[in-house]
Design an enzyme around this catalytic site. Sequence first.
Site, PDB file in Angstrom:
ATOM      1  N   MET A 124       0.839  -1.183   0.000  1.00 51.43           N
ATOM      2  CA  MET A 124       0.000   0.000   0.000  1.00 51.43           C
ATOM      3  C   MET A 124       0.887   1.250   0.000  1.00 51.43           C
ATOM      4  SD  MET A 124      -2.820  -1.563  -0.026  1.00 51.43           S
ATOM      5  CE  MET A 124      -2.681  -3.334  -0.151  1.00 51.43           C
ATOM      6  N   CYS A 125       0.476   2.253  -0.718  1.00 54.85           N
ATOM      7  CA  CYS A 125       1.317   3.448  -0.873  1.00 54.85           C
ATOM      8  C   CYS A 125       0.448   4.694  -1.010  1.00 54.85           C
ATOM      9  CB  CYS A 125       2.193   3.343  -2.125  1.00 54.85           C
ATOM     10  SG  CYS A 125       3.188   1.845  -2.247  1.00 54.85           S
ATOM     11  N   ASP A 126       1.095   5.848  -0.962  1.00 52.87           N
ATOM     12  CA  ASP A 126       0.439   7.128  -1.209  1.00 52.87           C
ATOM     13  C   ASP A 126       1.384   8.015  -2.010  1.00 52.87           C
ATOM     14  OD1 ASP A 126      -2.020   6.816   0.611  1.00 52.87           O
ATOM     15  OD2 ASP A 126      -0.359   6.401   1.974  1.00 52.87           O
TER      16      ASP A 126
END
Length: 444
Positions: free
Chosen positions: A1-3
């Site tokens: 998961m990343c932003d």
Amino acid sequence: MCDTFFSPSHRNLHGNAILAKNSDREPNEAQQISRFPAHNRPQKRVQATFIVVDCPEQVHEVILSKPFHMWGAEMGVNEYGVAIGNEAVFTKMKLGKKNNGLTGMDLLRLSLEQSTTAEEALGIIIELLGKYGQDACGGYQDKGMYYSNSFLIADPHSAYVVETAGPFWAYKRIKSFYAISNVLTLGTDFDQIHPEAKDFAYQKSWMKQDVPFDFQGAFSEPIMTFLGRGASRKQQCELQVPVSKSGKFTIQDAFGILRSHRIKDNFEPCQGDMGNICLHAQGLLTPSQTTGSMVAELRENAQSSVWLTGSSAPCLSVFKPFYFGTSTLNTDVFPQASARMDASYWWQWEKIHRKALVDYFSILAFIQPFQQEKENSWMELDRVLAVSKDIKKREELSQGAIENCLQLVKNWEQKGDSSKFTQWPLAYRLYWKWQNRRMKHERD
């Protein structure tokens, strides 16, 4: 998961575009900062993570932040000021799980190696997606982690978001602040879409023909998208966009967003659920950890600056400036990371991170003054060196930043209270004991 988020030049303090990303991976998956100089590949082929792909003979210089075991990268910038960050997105399009395609990280690196503008990078990703597909495992120890990808692509003048679902894609040019996470964001407002995407969705009854076509509505898979909390983190990025006293967005503001937690006061890593931008792993429902962070300042007529942590948890890490044409990241002076504790920067700084899992506030209080002093000092020097032709001075700044941080690691032994570990929930303690055992027994 990343932003990942982008802030255009007109809203930023120094008039330069900014692209930033937190890379969230498995806790023991070291992330290496690497520089690959411009070079020739006479065979016009290259081995990506799983497959061999065609490429041009001449490839550009790139600075990347990449999982140590992968060919591709989570984020990076090339010598022309093109920057890209990618995200895992979960869609209704099933992948064959045969590892006969490109990972999102491969697509990112191949595009940076070949492009001179954001628009050109966009076209390369779409071309490669059509030619090779993205049936490739994106996990490390999790061998079942297959997903589609989205990308934020920027240069000093323009930026695009492109989102995919299996072979299909849609993209949009963006002119204001924009954030992506582990969720499709393009609904009906895309600029272009794969020519067969609409008919495919209609045939599957994922979209009605009598309403405007919604790419997100047609292709998003609800369960994994919900569990990933990408919509919440995207919203936090957008709501947190702070501005300096001058009314303009700054590099320090970008650092602040990447370091943020949903719980503003008295945050502890054991509270680190998937809704946090600075992500702290804690078990089955939060298996990801921010293992690397980047903020790229993309200048039109000067050297771009690539600020990277090269370590876990940006709230506990230090952003250091890196530049093109320097030797700071050469493997003889900046050791490559491996599967377990070694001399690499990532694993050395991980000593501080693992200590903070036990006594977060003490370690944070130890690191924060160093963060603020060093980052502000380096930023002042960066303003001068970005317009200078003195490569040696830029190299000295990067090397000095690394040495300063490694010296801090040497002072960590007397910090923190290990007895506090017994205060935390049993499941959290067992999870990190398990991760520490895996780290010690992992083999390259």
